[in-house]
Design a protein around this motif. Structure first.
Motif, PDB file in Angstrom:
ATOM      1  N   GLU A  63      37.322  40.840  43.467  1.00 56.67           N
ATOM      2  CA  GLU A  63      37.897  40.987  44.759  1.00 56.67           C
ATOM      3  C   GLU A  63      36.667  40.462  45.564  1.00 56.67           C
ATOM      4  O   GLU A  63      37.355  39.848  46.119  1.00 56.67           O
ATOM      5  N   LEU A  64      35.630  41.074  45.867  1.00 60.49           N
ATOM      6  CA  LEU A  64      34.757  40.874  46.348  1.00 60.49           C
ATOM      7  C   LEU A  64      34.780  39.249  46.451  1.00 60.49           C
ATOM      8  O   LEU A  64      34.615  37.774  47.075  1.00 60.49           O
ATOM      9  N   GLU A  67      37.603  37.248  47.321  1.00 57.66           N
ATOM     10  CA  GLU A  67      37.104  36.635  49.190  1.00 57.66           C
ATOM     11  C   GLU A  67      36.986  36.107  49.042  1.00 57.66           C
ATOM     12  O   GLU A  67      37.341  34.746  50.437  1.00 57.66           O
ATOM     13  N   GLU A  68      35.686  36.234  49.266  1.00 55.21           N
ATOM     14  CA  GLU A  68      33.871  35.279  49.593  1.00 55.21           C
ATOM     15  C   GLU A  68      34.900  33.997  49.780  1.00 55.21           C
ATOM     16  O   GLU A  68      34.757  32.865  50.176  1.00 55.21           O
ATOM     17  N   ALA A  88      45.807  32.704  51.546  1.00 55.12           N
ATOM     18  CA  ALA A  88      46.003  33.635  52.429  1.00 55.12           C
ATOM     19  C   ALA A  88      47.331  34.321  51.832  1.00 55.12           C
ATOM     20  O   ALA A  88      46.715  35.671  51.113  1.00 55.12           O
ATOM     21  N   LYS A  92      45.774  38.409  49.729  1.00 57.05           N
ATOM     22  CA  LYS A  92      46.478  39.222  49.936  1.00 57.05           C
ATOM     23  C   LYS A  92      46.985  40.227  48.717  1.00 57.05           C
ATOM     24  O   LYS A  92      46.982  41.054  48.481  1.00 57.05           O
ATOM     25  N   MET A  95      44.442  42.329  47.081  1.00 57.22           N
ATOM     26  CA  MET A  95      44.668  43.636  46.892  1.00 57.22           C
ATOM     27  C   MET A  95      45.224  44.256  47.290  1.00 57.22           C
ATOM     28  O   MET A  95      45.052  45.415  46.605  1.00 57.22           O
ATOM     29  N   ASP A  96      46.004  44.130  46.522  1.00 58.58           N
ATOM     30  CA  ASP A  96      47.005  44.678  46.091  1.00 58.58           C
ATOM     31  C   ASP A  96      46.807  45.290  44.635  1.00 58.58           C
ATOM     32  O   ASP A  96      46.330  46.162  44.147  1.00 58.58           O
ATOM     33  N   ARG A  99      43.886  47.801  44.727  1.00 62.87           N
ATOM     34  CA  ARG A  99      44.679  48.870  45.023  1.00 62.87           C
ATOM     35  C   ARG A  99      45.553  48.933  43.576  1.00 62.87           C
ATOM     36  O   ARG A  99      44.752  51.439  43.383  1.00 62.87           O
ATOM     37  N   TYR A 103      44.061  53.232  41.492  1.00 63.26           N
ATOM     38  CA  TYR A 103      45.457  54.002  40.881  1.00 63.26           C
ATOM     39  C   TYR A 103      45.415  54.160  39.361  1.00 63.26           C
ATOM     40  O   TYR A 103      44.840  55.090  38.459  1.00 63.26           O
ATOM     41  N   HIS A 203      52.833  47.666  44.509  1.00 63.93           N
ATOM     42  CA  HIS A 203      52.327  46.700  44.407  1.00 63.93           C
ATOM     43  C   HIS A 203      52.783  45.521  43.638  1.00 63.93           C
ATOM     44  O   HIS A 203      52.348  44.007  44.349  1.00 63.93           O
ATOM     45  N   ASN A 206      55.205  44.016  46.121  1.00 65.66           N
ATOM     46  CA  ASN A 206      54.895  43.174  47.598  1.00 65.66           C
ATOM     47  C   ASN A 206      54.079  42.214  46.789  1.00 65.66           C
ATOM     48  O   ASN A 206      54.225  41.361  47.987  1.00 65.66           O
TER      49      ASN A 206
END
Lengths: 223, 223
Positions: A63-64, A67-68, A88, A92, A95-96, A99, A103, A203, A206
């Motif tokens: 994820e990181l 993102e970077e 963008a 998002k 992040m889903d 998450r 879970y 998610h 989403n």
């Protein structure tokens, strides 16, 4: 000398491709985490549950990294309009996904809490929910990569099935608890597992909504 | 003619200020939703629970407005380095806030499920958890606006309290259920409410971690 728009576009296409590969890798790990968590529940394999817990760090790292990469891409290539929306949306989605990974981790921890006590019932609906959810994760990512609105919509339709299964499991477990209070602790754990799976499906839904926005520019509620 | 860096910076400062005002508005609504949800639980005021459910749309709308504002800001002003990270952090925060709003919504729905049946126990720890959680939401936003790392750290320390309260509530409710199976349905609802509050605190902690990354450039695990 400033690089031309043409050059920026070429770099953009290359970079977004790399980021999407990482996204698929991250998605694969999340799918695997869900599958393993449920397998470990069925077979009460606590070592496998432990693996799910340990592998979550890799999901968080990805994820990181993504993102970077996205932020660097925005800062250096300044993509416009649809290209910017694509980055963008990716921001998002991760992040889903992160998450969802959490879970799966929660499920694995709950399985460790159940431990080796015999299961209070043969598990049928929870594994079924897990299979549907796993498919939703896969299809949500595919719908993004292919920018496929109809796949996003059909994927999200499974969410109703998952919700129905969750309600059914909830009712059934409450009944079991009332009939036999000794089952309460484990039944509560199973309730939470069912809830976590239902959340993972939310998610994925989403992500489907974000894909539709990316492609059509319209906000659509898929729930 | 291209606008100068100086001009872009002026527009950036103005726009990020506007977005932050909206963020505070969104945060205020989330805090209010948590407070109202728990008040409606204590007083079993189902109309107030309904209000929480209805107000969630406004939270979701604000998320979309802020998101669009952030993307427009990135696309038109091309902020660099720290300024870009500030916008990226905002984009992430609104997802956390939206999720918190969803948990408040889940709490309100659960309260409607409990309905008018007498509460199985006087509620003490759940309202306490709610108060701490609400404070965490407020402080997490303040830490972003002020870029205050020490506030982010001290805010996140409350997460341990929340986790402890959740565990305590969990154990207590299990005991009540075992002693009196007629309490099972409501006790399960209360279990979920406690879990939702614990999750809200996790999201506030997330925001704290993102603030620390924004200010220091370092990833720190506050859990």
């Amino acid at each position: 000398m400033e690089t031309s728009h043409q050059d920026k576009k070429i770099v953009y296409v290359k970079k977004i491709g790399e980021l999407q590969n990482k996204l698929l890798q991250m998605g694969g790990l999340v799918e695997e985490a869900i599958a393993r968590a449920i397998d470990s529940l069925k077979s009460q394999d606590l070592e496998m549950a432990e693996k799910v817990i340990n592998n979550d760090d890799r999901i968080d790292e990805l994820e990181l990294e993504i993102e970077e990469g996205c932020l660097a891409l925005i800062a250096t290539q300044q993509p416009m309009a649809k290209d910017l929306r694509k980055v963008a949306t990716l921001l998002k989605m991760i992040m889903d996904l992160e998450r969802m990974g959490d879970y799966a981790l929660d499920i694995a921890k709950t399985i460790k809490n159940i431990g080796n006590q015999p299961l209070i019932k043969p598990l049928v609906d929870i594994p079924r929910m897990a299979r549907i959810t796993q498919l939703m994760v896969k299809e949500s990512l595919d719908s993004y990569i292919k920018e496929d609105v109809s796949l996003a919509v059909s994927m999200a339709q499974h969410d109703d099935e998952v919700d129905m299964l969750h309600k059914q499991i909830f009712r059934e477990l409450l009944t079991i608890m009332m009939e036999n209070p000794r089952t309460i602790t484990q039944a509560t754990h199973l309730l939470f597992i069912s809830r976590y799976l239902e959340r993972i499906a939310d998610h994925a839904t989403n992500i489907g909504e974000n894909v539709i926005f990316l492609v059509t520019g319209e906000r659509k509620d898929l729930n």
